[in-house]
Design a protein around this motif. Structure first.
Motif, PDB file in Angstrom:
ATOM      1  N   ARG A  69       0.838  -1.397  -0.273  1.00  0.00           N
ATOM      2  CA  ARG A  69      -0.124   0.045   0.209  1.00  0.00           C
ATOM      3  C   ARG A  69       0.759   1.657  -0.457  1.00  0.00           C
ATOM      4  NH1 ARG A  69      -2.497  -2.807  -1.967  1.00  0.00           N
ATOM      5  NH2 ARG A  69      -4.697  -4.149  -1.364  1.00  0.00           N
ATOM      6  N   SER A  70       2.312   0.932   0.001  1.00  0.00           N
ATOM      7  CA  SER A  70       2.633   2.439  -0.724  1.00  0.00           C
ATOM      8  C   SER A  70       3.306   2.773  -1.657  1.00  0.00           C
ATOM      9  CB  SER A  70       4.756   1.666  -0.135  1.00  0.00           C
ATOM     10  OG  SER A  70       5.344   0.780  -0.693  1.00  0.00           O
ATOM     11  N   GLU A  71       3.797   3.736  -2.000  1.00  0.00           N
ATOM     12  CA  GLU A  71       3.758   3.994  -3.694  1.00  0.00           C
ATOM     13  C   GLU A  71       4.221   3.311  -4.432  1.00  0.00           C
ATOM     14  OE1 GLU A  71       4.976   7.826  -6.500  1.00  0.00           O
ATOM     15  OE2 GLU A  71       5.676   7.917  -4.112  1.00  0.00           O
ATOM     16  N   TRP A  72       4.885   2.666  -3.520  1.00  0.00           N
ATOM     17  CA  TRP A  72       6.049   1.849  -5.042  1.00  0.00           C
ATOM     18  C   TRP A  72       5.945   0.349  -5.182  1.00  0.00           C
ATOM     19  CZ3 TRP A  72       8.187   4.067  -9.177  1.00  0.00           C
ATOM     20  CH2 TRP A  72       8.572   5.260  -9.584  1.00  0.00           C
ATOM     21  N   GLY A  73       5.574   0.336  -3.529  1.00  0.00           N
ATOM     22  CA  GLY A  73       5.171  -0.759  -3.104  1.00  0.00           C
ATOM     23  C   GLY A  73       4.417  -1.269  -3.722  1.00  0.00           C
ATOM     24  N   ALA A  74       2.925  -0.696  -3.833  1.00  0.00           N
ATOM     25  CA  ALA A  74       1.747  -0.642  -5.063  1.00  0.00           C
ATOM     26  C   ALA A  74       2.073  -1.221  -6.399  1.00  0.00           C
ATOM     27  CB  ALA A  74       1.013   0.499  -5.102  1.00  0.00           C
ATOM     28  N   ARG A  75       3.045  -0.235  -7.211  1.00  0.00           N
ATOM     29  CA  ARG A  75       3.825  -0.619  -8.524  1.00  0.00           C
ATOM     30  C   ARG A  75       4.085  -1.758  -8.680  1.00  0.00           C
ATOM     31  NH1 ARG A  75       5.417   5.981  -9.055  1.00  0.00           N
ATOM     32  NH2 ARG A  75       3.039   6.536  -9.022  1.00  0.00           N
ATOM     33  N   LEU A  76       5.201  -1.578  -7.836  1.00  0.00           N
ATOM     34  CA  LEU A  76       6.058  -3.419  -7.930  1.00  0.00           C
ATOM     35  C   LEU A  76       4.846  -4.382  -8.040  1.00  0.00           C
ATOM     36  CD1 LEU A  76       9.080  -3.357  -5.813  1.00  0.00           C
ATOM     37  CD2 LEU A  76       7.150  -5.616  -5.854  1.00  0.00           C
ATOM     38  N   ALA A  77       4.362  -4.474  -6.845  1.00  0.00           N
ATOM     39  CA  ALA A  77       3.586  -5.633  -6.712  1.00  0.00           C
ATOM     40  C   ALA A  77       2.463  -6.233  -8.227  1.00  0.00           C
ATOM     41  CB  ALA A  77       2.121  -5.509  -5.598  1.00  0.00           C
ATOM     42  N   ARG A  78       2.398  -5.034  -8.279  1.00  0.00           N
ATOM     43  CA  ARG A  78       1.197  -5.509 -10.088  1.00  0.00           C
ATOM     44  C   ARG A  78       1.788  -5.728 -11.181  1.00  0.00           C
ATOM     45  NH1 ARG A  78      -1.703   0.217  -7.871  1.00  0.00           N
ATOM     46  NH2 ARG A  78      -0.137   1.178  -8.495  1.00  0.00           N
ATOM     47  N   ALA A  79       2.727  -4.789 -11.111  1.00  0.00           N
ATOM     48  CA  ALA A  79       4.039  -5.606 -12.513  1.00  0.00           C
ATOM     49  C   ALA A  79       4.242  -6.623 -12.155  1.00  0.00           C
ATOM     50  CB  ALA A  79       5.490  -3.987 -12.022  1.00  0.00           C
ATOM     51  N   VAL A  80       4.425  -7.327 -10.741  1.00  0.00           N
ATOM     52  CA  VAL A  80       5.266  -8.154 -10.404  1.00  0.00           C
ATOM     53  C   VAL A  80       3.582  -9.135 -11.302  1.00  0.00           C
ATOM     54  CG1 VAL A  80       5.668 -10.520  -8.324  1.00  0.00           C
ATOM     55  CG2 VAL A  80       7.117  -8.137  -8.747  1.00  0.00           C
ATOM     56  N   HIS A  81       2.934  -8.470 -10.444  1.00  0.00           N
ATOM     57  CA  HIS A  81       1.599 -10.041 -10.509  1.00  0.00           C
ATOM     58  C   HIS A  81       1.330  -9.809 -11.880  1.00  0.00           C
ATOM     59  CE1 HIS A  81      -2.698 -10.363 -11.524  1.00  0.00           C
ATOM     60  NE2 HIS A  81      -2.674 -11.135 -10.282  1.00  0.00           N
ATOM     61  N   ARG A  82       1.398  -9.123 -12.797  1.00  0.00           N
ATOM     62  CA  ARG A  82       1.315  -9.447 -14.463  1.00  0.00           C
ATOM     63  C   ARG A  82       2.384  -9.932 -14.441  1.00  0.00           C
ATOM     64  NH1 ARG A  82      -0.654  -3.910 -13.926  1.00  0.00           N
ATOM     65  NH2 ARG A  82       1.112  -3.333 -15.541  1.00  0.00           N
ATOM     66  N   ALA A  83       3.269  -9.947 -14.189  1.00  0.00           N
ATOM     67  CA  ALA A  83       5.184 -10.490 -14.879  1.00  0.00           C
ATOM     68  C   ALA A  83       4.516 -12.180 -14.917  1.00  0.00           C
ATOM     69  CB  ALA A  83       5.900 -10.193 -14.821  1.00  0.00           C
ATOM     70  N   VAL A  84       4.379 -12.190 -13.110  1.00  0.00           N
ATOM     71  CA  VAL A  84       4.355 -13.857 -13.318  1.00  0.00           C
ATOM     72  C   VAL A  84       3.328 -14.355 -14.213  1.00  0.00           C
ATOM     73  CG1 VAL A  84       3.507 -15.453 -11.254  1.00  0.00           C
ATOM     74  CG2 VAL A  84       5.612 -13.549 -11.256  1.00  0.00           C
ATOM     75  N   ARG A  85       1.926 -13.637 -14.161  1.00  0.00           N
ATOM     76  CA  ARG A  85       0.884 -14.577 -14.870  1.00  0.00           C
ATOM     77  C   ARG A  85       1.128 -14.455 -17.001  1.00  0.00           C
ATOM     78  NH1 ARG A  85      -4.624 -14.895 -13.717  1.00  0.00           N
ATOM     79  NH2 ARG A  85      -4.568 -15.693 -15.314  1.00  0.00           N
ATOM     80  N   ALA A  86       1.850 -13.637 -17.081  1.00  0.00           N
ATOM     81  CA  ALA A  86       2.712 -13.612 -18.479  1.00  0.00           C
ATOM     82  C   ALA A  86       3.855 -15.047 -18.464  1.00  0.00           C
ATOM     83  CB  ALA A  86       3.034 -11.996 -19.007  1.00  0.00           C
ATOM     84  N   ALA A  87       4.125 -15.214 -17.802  1.00  0.00           N
ATOM     85  CA  ALA A  87       4.539 -16.321 -17.662  1.00  0.00           C
ATOM     86  C   ALA A  87       4.805 -17.544 -17.852  1.00  0.00           C
ATOM     87  CB  ALA A  87       6.682 -15.560 -16.822  1.00  0.00           C
ATOM     88  N   LEU A  88       3.613 -17.347 -17.092  1.00  0.00           N
ATOM     89  CA  LEU A  88       3.315 -19.084 -16.529  1.00  0.00           C
ATOM     90  C   LEU A  88       2.979 -20.273 -17.930  1.00  0.00           C
ATOM     91  CD1 LEU A  88       0.978 -18.040 -13.399  1.00  0.00           C
ATOM     92  CD2 LEU A  88       2.895 -20.071 -13.146  1.00  0.00           C
ATOM     93  N   PRO A  89       3.446 -21.158 -17.891  1.00  0.00           N
ATOM     94  CA  PRO A  89       3.474 -22.220 -18.858  1.00  0.00           C
ATOM     95  C   PRO A  89       1.576 -22.335 -19.134  1.00  0.00           C
ATOM     96  CG  PRO A  89       4.261 -22.952 -16.980  1.00  0.00           C
ATOM     97  CD  PRO A  89       4.645 -21.930 -16.974  1.00  0.00           C
ATOM     98  N   ALA A  90       0.998 -22.063 -20.890  1.00  0.00           N
ATOM     99  CA  ALA A  90      -0.164 -21.739 -20.916  1.00  0.00           C
ATOM    100  C   ALA A  90      -1.188 -22.963 -20.317  1.00  0.00           C
ATOM    101  CB  ALA A  90      -0.194 -23.057 -22.341  1.00  0.00           C
ATOM    102  N   VAL A  91      -0.409 -23.963 -20.113  1.00  0.00           N
ATOM    103  CA  VAL A  91      -1.340 -25.171 -19.216  1.00  0.00           C
ATOM    104  C   VAL A  91      -1.807 -25.049 -18.309  1.00  0.00           C
ATOM    105  CG1 VAL A  91      -0.004 -27.042 -20.219  1.00  0.00           C
ATOM    106  CG2 VAL A  91       0.692 -26.760 -18.314  1.00  0.00           C
ATOM    107  N   ALA A  92      -0.858 -23.436 -17.150  1.00  0.00           N
ATOM    108  CA  ALA A  92      -0.872 -23.018 -16.188  1.00  0.00           C
ATOM    109  C   ALA A  92      -2.343 -21.935 -15.639  1.00  0.00           C
ATOM    110  CB  ALA A  92      -0.022 -22.108 -15.092  1.00  0.00           C
ATOM    111  N   HIS A  93      -2.729 -21.718 -16.992  1.00  0.00           N
ATOM    112  CA  HIS A  93      -3.858 -20.271 -16.952  1.00  0.00           C
ATOM    113  C   HIS A  93      -5.005 -21.634 -16.761  1.00  0.00           C
ATOM    114  CE1 HIS A  93      -1.009 -17.413 -18.071  1.00  0.00           C
ATOM    115  NE2 HIS A  93      -0.514 -17.992 -18.404  1.00  0.00           N
ATOM    116  N   PRO A  94      -6.074 -21.234 -16.000  1.00  0.00           N
ATOM    117  CA  PRO A  94      -7.299 -21.474 -16.687  1.00  0.00           C
ATOM    118  C   PRO A  94      -8.058 -22.131 -18.051  1.00  0.00           C
ATOM    119  CG  PRO A  94      -7.538 -19.388 -15.459  1.00  0.00           C
ATOM    120  CD  PRO A  94      -6.373 -19.898 -15.243  1.00  0.00           C
TER     121      PRO A  94
END
Length: 239
Positions: free
Chosen positions: A214-239
């Motif tokens: 909930r800090s300025e840069w922590g929130a941005r970091l969290a959103r970037a990491v969340h999207r990067a990990v989702r994008a990196a997951l193998p296709a079979v991992a996506h619902p």
């Protein structure tokens, strides 16, 4: 030591802009990502090479063969970095996942690159038997080759030591959120690693004391990491 050959650089410049390297090792074609921003960066990392908090000049995320058996991973990574022309102290991560299939994301100046192999996964607070020989299916791992989720984050601001540690916590929370959002029943793999890079403090510049979600840069970091990990997951991992 086999040479690592970077392809030509294309596209707009980014804060976190890793080179894609390839090599042949033990008869197998393997990939690596090398980010070398140069001086002026402090990094916190859990990596096998260059872990802890210190000024670092590069980050290498190297793919290794399934069934990796070397007992000197730090020396191995250091040799790969030297072969690629990296100089000075750096951070080295490794994974059995194909790092050419990485995910990347940006949010308000925070940038993240993630590689994800999730064939061997489970919960951090697993039963004690999981460390002492229980059947893989009882521990949420299965019998597939090992996987690793590696995350590298870059922030264009300076962070205190405490905020750097806080940033690692935030990145890990965002990783777990991404895994759950992808329908995976786990908090990660036994070999996950993270590296957060922030600008070294300069005279007169602000040093941020917080990097929670909930800090300025922590929130941005969290959103970037969340999207990067989702994008990196193998296709079979996506619902």
């Amino acid at each position: 030591m086999p040479a690592l050959l970077p392809p030509p650089r294309t596209g707009a410049a980014r804060l976190l802009d890793p080179e894609h390297l390839t090599r042949v090792e033990d008869g197998e074609r393997l990939h690596a990502l090398l980010w070398r921003p140069g001086p002026g960066w402090r990094m916190v990392s859990s990596a096998v090479l260059g872990g802890g908090i210190a000024e670092r000049a590069w980050v290498l995320n190297a793919q290794v063969a399934h069934g990796y058996r070397r007992t000197d991973p730090a020396r191995h990574l250091a040799g790969l970095a030297r072969a690629a022309g990296a100089r000075g102290p750096g951070v080295g991560l490794m994974t059995a996942a194909d790092v050419s299939a990485h995910g990347r994301a940006r949010d308000g100046g925070a940038e993240a690159v993630a590689t994800a192999g999730v064939s061997v996964r489970g919960w951090a607070a697993a039963p004690q038997e999981c460390a002492t020989g229980a059947a893989p299916q009882e521990c949420g791992t299965g019998a597939a080759p090992p996987g690793t989720v590696n995350i590298v984050v870059a922030l264009p601001v300076a962070l205190s030591d405490a905020a750097l540690v806080n940033a690692v916590m935030t990145a890990t929370e965002a990783k777990v959120q991404a895994l759950l959002d992808a329908g995976l029943d786990c908090s990660g793999t036994p070999t996950d690693a993270v590296c957060v890079a922030a600008r070294a403090p300069r005279d007169g510049a602000d040093v941020h004391a917080f990097a929670g979600p909930r800090s300025e840069w922590g929130a941005r970091l969290a959103r970037a990491v969340h999207r990067a990990v989702r994008a990196a997951l193998p296709a079979v991992a996506h619902p």
